[in-house]
Structures are given as structure tokens and as C-alpha cells.
Design an enzyme around this catalytic site. Sequence first.
Site, PDB file in Angstrom:
ATOM      1  N   LYS A 112     -22.376  -6.252  -2.046  1.00  0.00           N
ATOM      2  CA  LYS A 112     -23.007  -5.005  -2.150  1.00  0.00           C
ATOM      3  C   LYS A 112     -24.619  -5.412  -2.606  1.00  0.00           C
ATOM      4  O   LYS A 112     -25.532  -4.666  -2.071  1.00  0.00           O
ATOM      5  CB  LYS A 112     -22.500  -4.042  -2.963  1.00  0.00           C
ATOM      6  CG  LYS A 112     -21.221  -3.338  -2.414  1.00  0.00           C
ATOM      7  CD  LYS A 112     -20.757  -2.384  -3.131  1.00  0.00           C
ATOM      8  CE  LYS A 112     -19.340  -1.662  -2.508  1.00  0.00           C
ATOM      9  NZ  LYS A 112     -18.976  -0.624  -2.946  1.00  0.00           N
ATOM     10  N   LYS A 195     -14.849  -4.835   7.558  1.00  0.00           N
ATOM     11  CA  LYS A 195     -14.135  -3.631   7.017  1.00  0.00           C
ATOM     12  C   LYS A 195     -14.770  -2.358   7.430  1.00  0.00           C
ATOM     13  O   LYS A 195     -15.986  -2.182   7.352  1.00  0.00           O
ATOM     14  CB  LYS A 195     -13.697  -3.725   5.708  1.00  0.00           C
ATOM     15  CG  LYS A 195     -14.208  -2.712   4.832  1.00  0.00           C
ATOM     16  CD  LYS A 195     -13.866  -2.828   3.306  1.00  0.00           C
ATOM     17  CE  LYS A 195     -14.604  -2.073   2.510  1.00  0.00           C
ATOM     18  NZ  LYS A 195     -14.346  -0.608   2.513  1.00  0.00           N
ATOM     19  N   LYS A 198     -18.024   2.894   3.762  1.00  0.00           N
ATOM     20  CA  LYS A 198     -19.026   4.162   3.609  1.00  0.00           C
ATOM     21  C   LYS A 198     -20.135   3.605   3.904  1.00  0.00           C
ATOM     22  O   LYS A 198     -21.254   4.129   4.257  1.00  0.00           O
ATOM     23  CB  LYS A 198     -18.661   4.905   2.420  1.00  0.00           C
ATOM     24  CG  LYS A 198     -17.409   5.692   2.327  1.00  0.00           C
ATOM     25  CD  LYS A 198     -17.184   6.347   0.827  1.00  0.00           C
ATOM     26  CE  LYS A 198     -15.979   6.997   0.972  1.00  0.00           C
ATOM     27  NZ  LYS A 198     -15.285   6.738  -0.409  1.00  0.00           N
TER      28      LYS A 198
HETATM   29  P1  ATP Z   1     -17.874   1.329  -0.039  1.00  0.00           P
HETATM   30  O1  ATP Z   1     -18.209   0.543   1.253  1.00  0.00           O
HETATM   31  O2  ATP Z   1     -19.229   2.160  -0.597  1.00  0.00           O
HETATM   32  O3  ATP Z   1     -17.342   0.728  -1.129  1.00  0.00           O
HETATM   33  P2  ATP Z   1     -15.565   2.448   0.909  1.00  0.00           P
HETATM   34  O4  ATP Z   1     -15.519   2.889   2.149  1.00  0.00           O
HETATM   35  O5  ATP Z   1     -14.935   0.940   0.434  1.00  0.00           O
HETATM   36  O6  ATP Z   1     -17.093   2.567   0.300  1.00  0.00           O
HETATM   37  P3  ATP Z   1     -14.375   3.438  -1.590  1.00  0.00           P
HETATM   38  O7  ATP Z   1     -14.514   4.724  -2.009  1.00  0.00           O
HETATM   39  O8  ATP Z   1     -15.067   2.377  -2.128  1.00  0.00           O
HETATM   40  O9  ATP Z   1     -14.739   3.486  -0.013  1.00  0.00           O
HETATM   41  O10 ATP Z   1     -12.651   3.215  -1.448  1.00  0.00           O
HETATM   42  C1  ATP Z   1     -11.667   4.036  -1.540  1.00  0.00           C
HETATM   43  C2  ATP Z   1     -10.379   3.542  -1.201  1.00  0.00           C
HETATM   44  O11 ATP Z   1     -10.317   3.121   0.302  1.00  0.00           O
HETATM   45  C3  ATP Z   1     -10.319   2.265  -1.748  1.00  0.00           C
HETATM   46  O12 ATP Z   1      -8.996   2.203  -2.278  1.00  0.00           O
HETATM   47  C4  ATP Z   1     -10.448   1.062  -0.734  1.00  0.00           C
HETATM   48  O13 ATP Z   1      -9.768  -0.019  -1.112  1.00  0.00           O
HETATM   49  C5  ATP Z   1      -9.845   2.042   0.454  1.00  0.00           C
HETATM   50  N1  ATP Z   1     -10.749   1.378   1.781  1.00  0.00           N
HETATM   51  C6  ATP Z   1     -12.052   1.295   1.894  1.00  0.00           C
HETATM   52  N2  ATP Z   1     -12.340   0.911   2.980  1.00  0.00           N
HETATM   53  C7  ATP Z   1     -10.957   0.553   3.634  1.00  0.00           C
HETATM   54  C8  ATP Z   1     -10.706   0.286   4.870  1.00  0.00           C
HETATM   55  N3  ATP Z   1     -11.616  -0.254   5.874  1.00  0.00           N
HETATM   56  N4  ATP Z   1      -9.420  -0.194   5.164  1.00  0.00           N
HETATM   57  C9  ATP Z   1      -8.452   0.166   4.303  1.00  0.00           C
HETATM   58  N5  ATP Z   1      -8.645   0.661   3.056  1.00  0.00           N
HETATM   59  C10 ATP Z   1     -10.131   0.824   2.891  1.00  0.00           C
HETATM   60 MG    MG Z   2     -15.354   0.387  -1.711  1.00  0.00          MG
END
Ligand code: ATP
Ligand code: MG
Length: 332
Positions: A112, A195, A198
Amino acid sequence: RPRALSGIQPTAGSFHLGNYLGAIRQYVALQETHDAFYMVVDLHAITVPQDPAELRANTRLAVAQLLASGLDPDRCTLFVQSHVPEHAQLGWVMNCLTGFGEASRMTQFKDKSAKQGADRATVGLFTYPILQVADILLYQAEAVPVGEDQRQHIELTRDLAERFNTRFGATFTVPAPHIVKEVAKIYDLQDPTSKMSKSASTPKGLVNLLDEPKTTAKKIRSAVTDTGTVISFDPVEKAGISNLLTIYATLTGRSIPELVKEYEGRMYGALKTDLAEIVVDFVTPFRERTQAYLDDPETLDSILAKGAEKARAVAAESLATAYDRIGLLPAK
Ligand code: ATP
Ligand code: MG
């Protein structure tokens, strides 16, 4: 009942398919078997710049989406992290137990901060995994439902719980990650080796649950796949098609071998068209349910008020014990 705890960030507004399949579905399942605590982690969101009005709106939106996903405030405790001041308080204690080198090894920070430019990254982003440690330990959680990307942070949580317990006496439950292997990592549709995220996915690779269903259908139909023609599950050689099969299987409750058999001799396009329809059928009522919760702010506020009260009761007890064990003088 064993305790479970997890949190999701209110950044970006909409949750994506990776959040739902990798994490939120497990939250919903665990409310049946665990004393489950789920929170919208607004204190984690401010590790990167946030517009205040948007953050406030996105926090409500996150709660509405969790309810729309099936979290039931009568079966779990749903709250907003900043409503429970003990998170920041135990976070400080955990900061003081973490080695600088240890924190530096967290790959999420490396990823990040590299994206933001190392000079722009805040100290908060650096220490966010340590706040997460506090989030989990306050509730004496045994199970932490998360996606694969969070495994290292749960490992850190285990290390710090054990360190605290060794140094000051048994205080914290050592948690374990609850990661469902098949859906632990949902991939970006345009870049099926990274992955879905967000903050890091390209708009075309990211399936937001609150997007216009038409847009979503189009994204699925234009997902990147390999140049082959045979539909089979092979995450290394056929990352794109395997990702689509995973999503398909999870949303329909069918097995991947069954799907592979059904699509034998058919083209990638057929699978994409069908999956687009399946995802649209999922997101359409999801959006409606989310909107219904947003339209009723009083109910939402009362759910959060009750949630914060229940969470605080547990968190305050853990914090008081920890403060006492480390030798902080109690206020009279
Ligand atoms: P950022 O990329 O900003 O960290 P994010 O998409 O990872 O955002 P979070 O709010 O950090 O979203 O994660 C919330 C939950 O979703 C966490 O338990 C994380 O492990 C899960 N998660 C996030 N992205 C994935 C993915 N691509 N596949 C499976 N689980 C995910
Ligand atoms: Mg995350």
C-alpha cells in the site's frame, strides 16, 4: 459459544465480490455457531486520506451492506469501531509491544505504501496491523473470518497475544484465522493474478456489489481469460477462467467439477454470459436491500447503538485487565 470477530473498511463505498465471497459470507455463517462481533473499521479507513462527509456516508453504507448480506443484529453484534474507544487504547499498548522490524515485515504496508509513494504513507498506515491486533484481542476472539490477504496480520495477532500472555500472565485468547480456502482470494477480472481490491483494482476488474447491474454484467463478460478454449479449473495456467468458476460455484452452491462437466465442449463466452446473469441476479436484490436500510436511518442508528453497547462491555473488561497487568495505576 466461541467468539468470532472481524472488520471491514468503509472506504470506497461499495463492497466488492471479493469482500463478499472471501469474508462476509463467512460472517453470516459464523453468526449461527459463534458469539460473533463484526465492525465497520472507520479508524482503519483514515490511514489513507478520507473526505469527512464521504467517510461518514460510507460508514452507514457499509453497515447497510452488512445487513443486506444477512447479518442479523439479533444473532451478532454489529458496530462501528470508533464507537468503542478501547480499540485505540489497546492499540497503543500493542504498539508498545511490537518490534519496529516486525511491523516492517507486513506485506500489506509494503504494497500500500509503494502505491502511494513511500513519503506520502502515514505512520497510521504503518501501524494499522497493530490496531487490528487490538481489535481482535479485545474480544478474546477464537476465530477471525478473513480473506487470505489478512493471514499475516492474524499471525502477528497470535504472536502479540502470546507475547503479552508470557510477559504479563494469561490475558488474551490466541485467535486463529478462519479462511475458506476456495474463496480466500478472488481475483481482479482484468488481472487475474492480483486480488480484487477496493483500493488497487482497475474499475473494469472490480465487481462492486452496488454498481449498476448492467455495468457488472459487462465487466464479467469482458473478463480477461487465456487464449485456450477448454473450460477447466487450473488456477496457474488458467487463472481467469478459474476465478470465474470459483465465483460461479460459490454463488450457485454448485461444485466446480460439476460446472466443468456442464461446460464441456462449450466456449468461454457461454460461461461468462451465464455467470453475468447469475451475478446480476445476486446483486439486484442486494442493492435493493441495502437501499432499504439506508432509507431507515433510525433503525440503523439504533442497531449501531445497541451494538456499541454490547461491544464496549466486552472490550472494557479486556482493556481494564490489560492495563492492570502491565502496571498502569488505576484511577481512583
Ligand atoms: P483494500 O484493498 O483497500 O485493503 P479490500 O478490498 O482488501 O480493501 P478490506 O475492507 O480491506 O477490503 O477487507 C475486508 C475483508 O475482505 C477482509 O477480510 C479481506 O481479507 C477480504 N477480502 C478483500 N479482498 C478480497 C479478495 N479479493 N478475495 C477474498 N477476500 C477478500
Ligand atoms: Mg484489505
